[in-house]
Design a protein around this motif. Sequence first.
Motif, PDB file in Angstrom:
ATOM      1  N   GLY A   1       0.968  -0.924  -0.286  1.00  0.00           N
ATOM      2  CA  GLY A   1       0.330   0.178   0.116  1.00  0.00           C
ATOM      3  C   GLY A   1       0.524   0.885  -0.304  1.00  0.00           C
ATOM      4  O   GLY A   1       0.434   2.238  -1.119  1.00  0.00           O
ATOM      5  N   ALA A   2       1.887   1.272   0.669  1.00  0.00           N
ATOM      6  CA  ALA A   2       2.455   2.537   0.941  1.00  0.00           C
ATOM      7  C   ALA A   2       3.616   2.497  -0.787  1.00  0.00           C
ATOM      8  O   ALA A   2       3.866   3.492  -0.697  1.00  0.00           O
ATOM      9  N   LEU A   3       4.015   1.319  -1.061  1.00  0.00           N
ATOM     10  CA  LEU A   3       4.600   1.735  -2.578  1.00  0.00           C
ATOM     11  C   LEU A   3       3.619   1.769  -3.699  1.00  0.00           C
ATOM     12  O   LEU A   3       3.958   3.080  -4.448  1.00  0.00           O
ATOM     13  N   ASN A   4       2.234   1.511  -3.527  1.00  0.00           N
ATOM     14  CA  ASN A   4       1.526   2.200  -4.667  1.00  0.00           C
ATOM     15  C   ASN A   4       0.848   3.714  -4.342  1.00  0.00           C
ATOM     16  O   ASN A   4       0.779   4.952  -4.851  1.00  0.00           O
ATOM     17  N   MET A   5       1.020   4.446  -3.149  1.00  0.00           N
ATOM     18  CA  MET A   5       1.007   5.660  -2.674  1.00  0.00           C
ATOM     19  C   MET A   5       1.704   6.320  -2.870  1.00  0.00           C
ATOM     20  O   MET A   5       1.905   7.290  -3.036  1.00  0.00           O
ATOM     21  N   TRP A   6       3.056   5.996  -3.127  1.00  0.00           N
ATOM     22  CA  TRP A   6       4.096   6.656  -3.507  1.00  0.00           C
ATOM     23  C   TRP A   6       4.557   6.550  -5.011  1.00  0.00           C
ATOM     24  O   TRP A   6       4.486   8.026  -5.117  1.00  0.00           O
ATOM     25  N   TRP A   7       4.193   6.198  -5.100  1.00  0.00           N
ATOM     26  CA  TRP A   7       4.110   5.803  -7.001  1.00  0.00           C
ATOM     27  C   TRP A   7       3.147   6.660  -7.102  1.00  0.00           C
ATOM     28  O   TRP A   7       2.634   7.161  -8.448  1.00  0.00           O
ATOM     29  N   ASP A   8       2.198   6.525  -6.568  1.00  0.00           N
ATOM     30  CA  ASP A   8       0.502   6.963  -7.433  1.00  0.00           C
ATOM     31  C   ASP A   8       0.253   8.188  -6.690  1.00  0.00           C
ATOM     32  O   ASP A   8      -1.185   8.789  -7.048  1.00  0.00           O
ATOM     33  N   ALA A   9       0.719   9.038  -6.370  1.00  0.00           N
ATOM     34  CA  ALA A   9       0.746  10.775  -5.479  1.00  0.00           C
ATOM     35  C   ALA A   9       0.475  11.478  -6.276  1.00  0.00           C
ATOM     36  O   ALA A   9      -0.440  12.060  -6.330  1.00  0.00           O
ATOM     37  N   ASP A  10       0.658  11.021  -7.714  1.00  0.00           N
ATOM     38  CA  ASP A  10       0.217  11.778  -8.572  1.00  0.00           C
ATOM     39  C   ASP A  10      -0.980  11.923  -9.484  1.00  0.00           C
ATOM     40  O   ASP A  10      -1.571  13.523  -9.671  1.00  0.00           O
ATOM     41  N   ILE A  11      -1.550  10.399  -9.821  1.00  0.00           N
ATOM     42  CA  ILE A  11      -3.043  10.487  -9.625  1.00  0.00           C
ATOM     43  C   ILE A  11      -4.087  11.023  -8.317  1.00  0.00           C
ATOM     44  O   ILE A  11      -4.819  11.803  -8.631  1.00  0.00           O
ATOM     45  N   ASP A  12      -3.382  10.432  -7.049  1.00  0.00           N
ATOM     46  CA  ASP A  12      -3.622  10.418  -6.035  1.00  0.00           C
ATOM     47  C   ASP A  12      -4.287  11.957  -5.487  1.00  0.00           C
ATOM     48  O   ASP A  12      -5.300  11.988  -5.284  1.00  0.00           O
ATOM     49  N   ALA A  13      -3.655  13.244  -5.943  1.00  0.00           N
ATOM     50  CA  ALA A  13      -3.505  14.592  -5.783  1.00  0.00           C
ATOM     51  C   ALA A  13      -5.007  14.960  -6.695  1.00  0.00           C
ATOM     52  O   ALA A  13      -5.194  15.935  -6.166  1.00  0.00           O
ATOM     53  N   VAL A  14      -4.953  14.067  -7.753  1.00  0.00           N
ATOM     54  CA  VAL A  14      -5.862  14.969  -9.057  1.00  0.00           C
ATOM     55  C   VAL A  14      -7.703  13.570  -8.673  1.00  0.00           C
ATOM     56  O   VAL A  14      -7.961  14.855  -9.158  1.00  0.00           O
ATOM     57  N   MET A  15      -7.522  13.050  -8.004  1.00  0.00           N
ATOM     58  CA  MET A  15      -8.884  11.839  -7.678  1.00  0.00           C
ATOM     59  C   MET A  15      -9.361  12.660  -7.068  1.00  0.00           C
ATOM     60  O   MET A  15      -8.999  12.831  -4.736  1.00  0.00           O
ATOM     61  N   THR A  16     -10.728  12.881  -5.883  1.00  0.00           N
ATOM     62  CA  THR A  16     -11.524  13.177  -4.834  1.00  0.00           C
ATOM     63  C   THR A  16     -11.851  12.319  -4.240  1.00  0.00           C
ATOM     64  O   THR A  16     -11.016  12.439  -2.840  1.00  0.00           O
ATOM     65  N   ARG A  17     -11.113  10.742  -4.282  1.00  0.00           N
ATOM     66  CA  ARG A  17     -11.383   9.733  -3.926  1.00  0.00           C
ATOM     67  C   ARG A  17     -10.496   9.546  -2.467  1.00  0.00           C
ATOM     68  O   ARG A  17     -10.615   8.978  -2.013  1.00  0.00           O
ATOM     69  N   THR A  18      -9.107  10.330  -3.549  1.00  0.00           N
ATOM     70  CA  THR A  18      -7.739  10.385  -2.930  1.00  0.00           C
ATOM     71  C   THR A  18      -6.897  11.125  -2.748  1.00  0.00           C
ATOM     72  O   THR A  18      -5.980  10.925  -2.156  1.00  0.00           O
ATOM     73  N   ARG A  19      -7.660  12.065  -3.106  1.00  0.00           N
ATOM     74  CA  ARG A  19      -6.981  13.238  -2.968  1.00  0.00           C
ATOM     75  C   ARG A  19      -6.594  14.014  -1.554  1.00  0.00           C
ATOM     76  O   ARG A  19      -5.709  14.508  -0.890  1.00  0.00           O
ATOM     77  N   ARG A  20      -6.920  12.648  -0.154  1.00  0.00           N
ATOM     78  CA  ARG A  20      -6.713  13.495   0.928  1.00  0.00           C
ATOM     79  C   ARG A  20      -5.398  12.206   1.844  1.00  0.00           C
ATOM     80  O   ARG A  20      -5.468  12.496   2.888  1.00  0.00           O
ATOM     81  N   ARG A  21      -4.907  11.570   1.152  1.00  0.00           N
ATOM     82  CA  ARG A  21      -4.222  10.560   0.758  1.00  0.00           C
ATOM     83  C   ARG A  21      -2.428  11.233   1.544  1.00  0.00           C
ATOM     84  O   ARG A  21      -2.023  12.864   1.103  1.00  0.00           O
ATOM     85  N   PRO A  22      -1.855  10.803   2.042  1.00  0.00           N
ATOM     86  CA  PRO A  22      -0.718  11.550   3.131  1.00  0.00           C
ATOM     87  C   PRO A  22      -0.157  11.927   2.395  1.00  0.00           C
ATOM     88  O   PRO A  22       0.477  13.529   2.450  1.00  0.00           O
ATOM     89  N   ILE A  23       0.353  11.567   1.078  1.00  0.00           N
ATOM     90  CA  ILE A  23       1.310  12.384   0.462  1.00  0.00           C
ATOM     91  C   ILE A  23       0.811  13.453  -0.550  1.00  0.00           C
ATOM     92  O   ILE A  23       1.192  14.289  -0.405  1.00  0.00           O
ATOM     93  N   PRO A  24       0.129  13.570  -1.256  1.00  0.00           N
ATOM     94  CA  PRO A  24      -1.333  14.125  -1.977  1.00  0.00           C
ATOM     95  C   PRO A  24      -1.292  15.536  -0.892  1.00  0.00           C
ATOM     96  O   PRO A  24      -1.666  17.049  -1.283  1.00  0.00           O
ATOM     97  N   ALA A  25      -1.196  15.297   0.831  1.00  0.00           N
ATOM     98  CA  ALA A  25      -1.776  16.057   1.289  1.00  0.00           C
ATOM     99  C   ALA A  25      -1.243  16.825   1.708  1.00  0.00           C
ATOM    100  O   ALA A  25      -1.107  17.658   2.352  1.00  0.00           O
ATOM    101  N   GLY A  26       0.537  16.751   1.568  1.00  0.00           N
ATOM    102  CA  GLY A  26       1.590  16.825   1.975  1.00  0.00           C
ATOM    103  C   GLY A  26       1.929  16.688   3.338  1.00  0.00           C
ATOM    104  O   GLY A  26       2.895  17.591   3.807  1.00  0.00           O
ATOM    105  N   HIS A  27       1.352  15.538   4.064  1.00  0.00           N
ATOM    106  CA  HIS A  27       1.682  15.255   5.648  1.00  0.00           C
ATOM    107  C   HIS A  27       2.808  14.151   4.861  1.00  0.00           C
ATOM    108  O   HIS A  27       4.100  13.807   5.850  1.00  0.00           O
ATOM    109  N   VAL A  28       3.485  13.805   4.188  1.00  0.00           N
ATOM    110  CA  VAL A  28       4.197  12.772   3.750  1.00  0.00           C
ATOM    111  C   VAL A  28       5.090  12.990   2.558  1.00  0.00           C
ATOM    112  O   VAL A  28       4.181  13.218   2.056  1.00  0.00           O
TER     113      VAL A  28
END
Length: 318
Positions: free
Chosen positions: A78-105
Amino acid sequence: MSDVASREYELTPGGEPRALDAPSYASVADYVALLKPRVMSLVIFTALVGIVRAPGEVHPLIAFTALLCIAIGAGASGALNMWWDADIDAVMTRTRRRPIPAGHVTPGEALAFGMTLAVGSVLVLGLLVNELSAALLAFTIFFYAVIYTMWLKRWTPQNIVIGGAAGAFPPMVGWAAASGGIGLESVLLFLIIFFWTPPHFWALALYKSDDYARAGVPMLPVVSGTAETRRQILLYTLLLVPLAMSPFFLGMAGLAYGIVSGISGALMLLLAVQVYRRREGAPAELAARRLFGFSILFLFLLFAVLLVEAVAPAWFGL
């Protein structure tokens, strides 16, 4: 040139500039979120079923160690998935609050965290349990983090079909940890999860297709349209239902499993038919949401009965 001027910056979702190499101020909750705890809980549950259904007896400490390593390995994925997909997560409503796009990690922290957990979980499982289960766990992490996340997810609308294998491996890893081998029943458990994954995720994709389109992810509704997605959901459900009942018909599960798999399978098929027929407006979205929600319950019920039958066989006359 000053140090400040030479550094690269990104904008956080709140519009504030932050240096890419700046340290984060992550909380424990942020690192827990990197593990994808909801996905991890499903992995733990299905792996536990694999452990208790395996032939022979396994020491409780060995079983606990195996389950812990499998859970940590799932979290690493899961962590490796979020690391690689941070750019995708940042523009998706469902995932934009995840730690990396939210700027926490920071991405680097997530990568280091994921790799540490991945290597550690595989090594401990291999040293304290057995090499086969460690090899299967290593392959599962590799498959999810590299084959699915880095390649399939952004390349083909069949990403969920092929990538679903990663989520289907935990029962086999658990079985191998307990028995040192791979049995037919563990293969059936793998296949049930494998064929369950497409209708489950495509139901979600039907009402989240705008999110995937905005992120450039070639999910089936985005590439082939909603009509084809509904057809594929129905086809995979038609394959899933008899497959889910096969442990009972093959004598690997008891009457309780046969009843539960039959009733829940009929409901799963009914909901898939509704998704196929209702194609526009609020009724179509409601049908997709219902199928997505029930599919989680469906898989839980199957594995819950298998677990209960294994730990309390006398209740079912086995």
